[in-house]
Enzyme design. Structure first.
Site, PDB file in Angstrom:
ATOM      1  N   SER A  46     -10.377  -2.333   1.450  1.00 43.72           N
ATOM      2  CA  SER A  46     -10.063  -3.751   1.674  1.00 43.72           C
ATOM      3  C   SER A  46     -10.995  -4.328   2.734  1.00 43.72           C
ATOM      4  O   SER A  46     -11.095  -5.543   2.873  1.00 43.72           O
ATOM      5  CB  SER A  46      -8.604  -3.905   2.127  1.00 43.72           C
ATOM      6  N   ASP A  88     -10.422   5.494   2.152  1.00 45.19           N
ATOM      7  CA  ASP A  88     -10.645   5.243   0.730  1.00 45.19           C
ATOM      8  C   ASP A  88     -12.017   5.729   0.291  1.00 45.19           C
ATOM      9  O   ASP A  88     -13.022   5.450   0.962  1.00 45.19           O
ATOM     10  CB  ASP A  88     -10.613   3.725   0.456  1.00 45.19           C
ATOM     11  N   LYS A 116      -8.379   8.850  -0.050  1.00 42.38           N
ATOM     12  CA  LYS A 116      -7.538   8.190  -1.058  1.00 42.38           C
ATOM     13  C   LYS A 116      -8.425   7.781  -2.230  1.00 42.38           C
ATOM     14  O   LYS A 116      -9.524   7.265  -2.020  1.00 42.38           O
ATOM     15  CB  LYS A 116      -6.832   6.974  -0.453  1.00 42.38           C
ATOM     16  N   GLU A 185       0.988   0.524  -5.452  1.00 41.40           N
ATOM     17  CA  GLU A 185       0.719  -0.880  -5.100  1.00 41.40           C
ATOM     18  C   GLU A 185       1.196  -1.792  -6.228  1.00 41.40           C
ATOM     19  O   GLU A 185       0.817  -1.607  -7.395  1.00 41.40           O
ATOM     20  CB  GLU A 185      -0.788  -1.078  -4.850  1.00 41.40           C
TER      21      GLU A 185
HETATM   22  O1  KIV Z   1      -7.851  -0.840   0.928  1.00 40.58           O
HETATM   23  C1  KIV Z   1      -6.666  -1.004   1.277  1.00 40.58           C
HETATM   24  O2  KIV Z   1      -6.354  -1.670   2.281  1.00 40.58           O
HETATM   25  C2  KIV Z   1      -5.625  -0.381   0.464  1.00 40.58           C
HETATM   26  C3  KIV Z   1      -4.200  -0.755   0.721  1.00 40.58           C
HETATM   27  C4  KIV Z   1      -3.925  -2.164   0.370  1.00 40.58           C
HETATM   28  C5  KIV Z   1      -3.256   0.170   0.048  1.00 40.58           C
HETATM   29  O3  KIV Z   1      -5.942   0.420  -0.396  1.00 40.58           O
HETATM   30 NA    NA Z   2      -8.098   0.372  -0.970  1.00 45.49          NA
END
Ligand code: KIV
Ligand code: NA
EC number: 2.1.2.11
Length: 269
Positions: A46, A88, A116, A185
């Protein structure tokens, strides 16, 4: 106090103790969030939107993720009770096992404690391989923003029974493959509750109702720094004259007490 590990989170699930996850992208906010009692810092892709000003997460690179992970790791190390850092793997950086391993190495060496990845049961071989190589994995299901073009927008997922049943099967398959966390999500609250009951690993929700084992929000959203549309699942904790530290504490406490999210933050099938 010792730092949070995947074992701490597993124990919390077993003791039905909810925990709080918050995105972090730099050292200062990471330290403040960990000191406020947030258990997991998510270095989310994000950051493509909230830091880089892009309109999706797709342009984010592994190098970007490693840079922000290193910043977060430095701040977190100064916290009284360091959090677990989850990073991520960005769009198209884990399409093959070889790419996935290389991307995971980069962010783990930058200071992440786990990675993730977004997807469904196609992730099973990657999760198994990473687990064997010592990399804990969180599998992100439901609305997976890296697939926004395939979904045709940011929409609630798993609303019909066939898709809901498939999502439960995918979550179970991923947990069996060695995923240590599941993240859901924008799925109906009732489906999230079924998945949380179906797997023994902790389930983190965002727009997934109040029955998951944990909650996550994007930091900017919970500080009321939203510049566009505010999603239904967001709550602004920067109210009542709070400073940032107090807002982080209020968020962590509200999650732990089961007060956030409230029913109005969730979606129906
Ligand atoms: O990138 C992010 O902030 C996310 C969350 C919204 C779960 O993957
Ligand atoms: Na994300």
């Amino acid at each position: 106090m010792s730092s949070i590990s995947i074992r701490s989170l597993q124990t919390m699930k077993e003791q039905q103790q909810k925990f709080a996850v918050l995105t972090a992208y730099d050292a200062t906010f990471a330290q403040l969030a960990a000191d406020a009692g947030v258990e997991v810092l998510l270095v989310g892709d994000s950051l493509g939107m909230v830091l880089q000003g892009r309109d999706s997460t797709l342009p984010v690179s592994v190098t970007d993720m490693a840079y922000h992970t290193a910043c977060v790791a430095r701040g977190n190390a100064k916290a009284t009770r360091p959090a677990l850092i989850m990073t991520d793997l960005p769009f198209m950086s884990y399409g093959t096992l070889e790419q996935g391993l290389a991307s995971a190495r980069e962010v783990m060496q930058a200071g992440a404690h786990m990675v993730k990845v977004e997807g469904d049961d196609w992730l099973v071989p990657l999760v198994e391989t990473l687990a064997r190589q010592g990399v804990p994995v969180c599998a992100h299901l439901g609305l997976t923003p890296q697939s926004v073009n395939k979904f045709g927008g940011y929409r609630v997922q798993g609303r019909d029974e066939a898709k809901a049943t498939a999502m439960i099967e995918h979550a179970v398959a991923l947990a069996n493959a060695g995923a240590d966390l599941i993240l859901l999500e924008c799925v109906p609250s009732e489906l999230a509750a079924r998945i949380t009951a179906a797997v023994t690993v902790p389930v983190i929700g965002i727009g997934a109702g109040s029955d998951t084992d944990a909650q996550v929000l994007v930091m900017h959203d919970m500080l009321g720094l939203n510049t566009g549309h505010t999603p239904k699942f967001v709550k602004n904790f920067m109210i009542d004259g709070r400073n940032v530290q107090d807002a982080f504490k209020a968020y962590a406490e509200a999650v732990r007490a089961g007060e956030f999210p409230a029913p109005e933050h969730g979606f129906s099938a």
